[in-house]
Design a protein around this motif. Sequence first.
Motif, PDB file in Angstrom:
ATOM      1  N   GLN A 157      32.726  -8.632  87.656  1.00 26.22           N
ATOM      2  CA  GLN A 157      31.775  -7.626  87.175  1.00 26.22           C
ATOM      3  C   GLN A 157      31.776  -7.565  85.651  1.00 26.22           C
ATOM      4  OE1 GLN A 157      31.373  -4.016  89.484  1.00 26.22           O
ATOM      5  NE2 GLN A 157      31.369  -2.774  87.621  1.00 26.22           N
TER       6      GLN A 157
ATOM      7  N   ARG B  51      38.337   0.290  99.542  1.00 26.96           N
ATOM      8  CA  ARG B  51      38.232   1.593  98.885  1.00 26.96           C
ATOM      9  C   ARG B  51      38.670   1.521  97.414  1.00 26.96           C
ATOM     10  NH1 ARG B  51      40.408   4.132 102.564  1.00 26.96           N
ATOM     11  NH2 ARG B  51      42.596   3.913 101.929  1.00 26.96           N
ATOM     12  N   THR B  52      39.751   0.809  97.151  1.00 27.55           N
ATOM     13  CA  THR B  52      40.321   0.785  95.801  1.00 27.55           C
ATOM     14  C   THR B  52      39.627  -0.216  94.893  1.00 27.55           C
ATOM     15  OG1 THR B  52      42.479   1.429  96.680  1.00 27.55           O
ATOM     16  CG2 THR B  52      42.445   0.431  94.482  1.00 27.55           C
ATOM     17  N   TYR B  53      39.345  -1.406  95.402  1.00 31.57           N
ATOM     18  CA  TYR B  53      38.889  -2.500  94.547  1.00 31.57           C
ATOM     19  C   TYR B  53      37.390  -2.770  94.640  1.00 31.57           C
ATOM     20  CZ  TYR B  53      43.901  -3.268  94.232  1.00 31.57           C
ATOM     21  OH  TYR B  53      45.241  -3.099  94.027  1.00 31.57           O
ATOM     22  N   GLY B  54      36.747  -2.299  95.709  1.00 34.38           N
ATOM     23  CA  GLY B  54      35.321  -2.548  95.848  1.00 34.38           C
ATOM     24  C   GLY B  54      35.034  -4.012  96.154  1.00 34.38           C
TER      25      GLY B  54
ATOM     26  N   GLY C 244      38.353  -6.705  88.461  1.00 36.97           N
ATOM     27  CA  GLY C 244      37.050  -6.448  87.857  1.00 36.97           C
ATOM     28  C   GLY C 244      36.498  -7.599  87.047  1.00 36.97           C
TER      29      GLY C 244
ATOM     30  N   THR D 187      42.900   1.337  82.185  1.00 36.95           N
ATOM     31  CA  THR D 187      41.893   0.941  83.168  1.00 36.95           C
ATOM     32  C   THR D 187      41.562   2.055  84.153  1.00 36.95           C
ATOM     33  OG1 THR D 187      43.413   0.096  84.866  1.00 36.95           O
ATOM     34  CG2 THR D 187      42.804  -1.415  83.053  1.00 36.95           C
TER      35      THR D 187
ATOM     36  N   ASN E  76      36.930  -3.199  89.287  1.00 37.38           N
ATOM     37  CA  ASN E  76      35.514  -2.959  89.041  1.00 37.38           C
ATOM     38  C   ASN E  76      35.296  -1.594  88.403  1.00 37.38           C
ATOM     39  OD1 ASN E  76      34.570  -5.404  90.084  1.00 37.38           O
ATOM     40  ND2 ASN E  76      34.302  -4.593  92.151  1.00 37.38           N
ATOM     41  N   ALA E  77      36.009  -0.594  88.901  1.00 35.02           N
ATOM     42  CA  ALA E  77      35.847   0.758  88.383  1.00 35.02           C
ATOM     43  C   ALA E  77      36.320   0.897  86.940  1.00 35.02           C
ATOM     44  CB  ALA E  77      36.602   1.747  89.272  1.00 35.02           C
ATOM     45  N   SER E  78      37.064  -0.097  86.434  1.00 40.20           N
ATOM     46  CA  SER E  78      37.571  -0.058  85.063  1.00 40.20           C
ATOM     47  C   SER E  78      36.549  -0.543  84.045  1.00 40.20           C
ATOM     48  CB  SER E  78      38.819  -0.951  84.941  1.00 40.20           C
ATOM     49  OG  SER E  78      39.783  -0.645  85.913  1.00 40.20           O
TER      50      SER E  78
END
Length: 313
Positions: free
Chosen positions: A77, A118-121, A74, A12, A39-41
Amino acid sequence: MQQPHGIHTLDTGFHRPNFDAAYLIVENGRGAFVDCGLNASVPALLQGLAAAGLAPADVDWLILTHVHLDHAGGAGQLMQALPNARLVVHPRGARHMIDPSQLIAGASAVYGEDEVARTYGRILPVDAARVVEAQDGHRIDLAGRELLCLDAPGHARHHIVIWDAASRSFFTGDTFGLSYREFDSAAGAFILPTTTPVQFEPEALKASIARMLDFDPEAMYLTHYGRVAPPAALAQALFAQIDAMVAIARAQAGLASEARHAAICADLAELYATRAAAHGCRQSRAEVIALLGMDIELNAQGLGVWLDREARA
């Protein structure tokens, strides 16, 4: 990375490489994700899906082992990108996927609001009509391949594990502990339990691990990180460490809160470093402690909350 039986391990990207996994199970042209990271994953998961020869419309399920954000952050999303998928989650976790406000507040209490943002949005909700609550024994049909969901408390009360009879494996989330590939040695995988700052229950965790062993599994797929075997030997290491961690906590129970936390952290660092050396891990004591720094902190928090709950009982 693809394992046998159509199982793909997808990194991830959270924290560092080989730290946080999601899984894609492919059967007869249909797919199911197990956990999803942040989310970034989502781009990496969709890339993994394409690499497996599937389109987003081919995914029938997103199965969450539990709703901690490194496993489920995530989900909202990802579900927006999967038009035909339904989300499977423990009944205690379903409301947090539909309305994630309390989930965000809980994570903020542990990590701080700025760090969570910052990390998870922005954690997106999932439409309630697409959420399936997995009671103990719930069965998922993936194109004829059955995935069995079992209630698995100990790390969290909203945790399930997923038995895949086709591969004779469990997808364990955090119930079967952590095993980072950096620590692999000639003796195999090095494993340790993971508590949580609010819901650690040592006897329930041991019972959940024992229940999985009753299925005589060939392997376990951990979120942190990857496929490990043989389960029976690894389970014995987990049992021994759960008992050792409880003993550490109880030995420091009389200290004031901050001093107690510092003492538990120091004792956990010593426990893990000693066991890593005995396992033949190549890292120095300082390197082991540094790599496990976040886990030591979270495990110490979990033990502290457990001690306080025990004292009130």
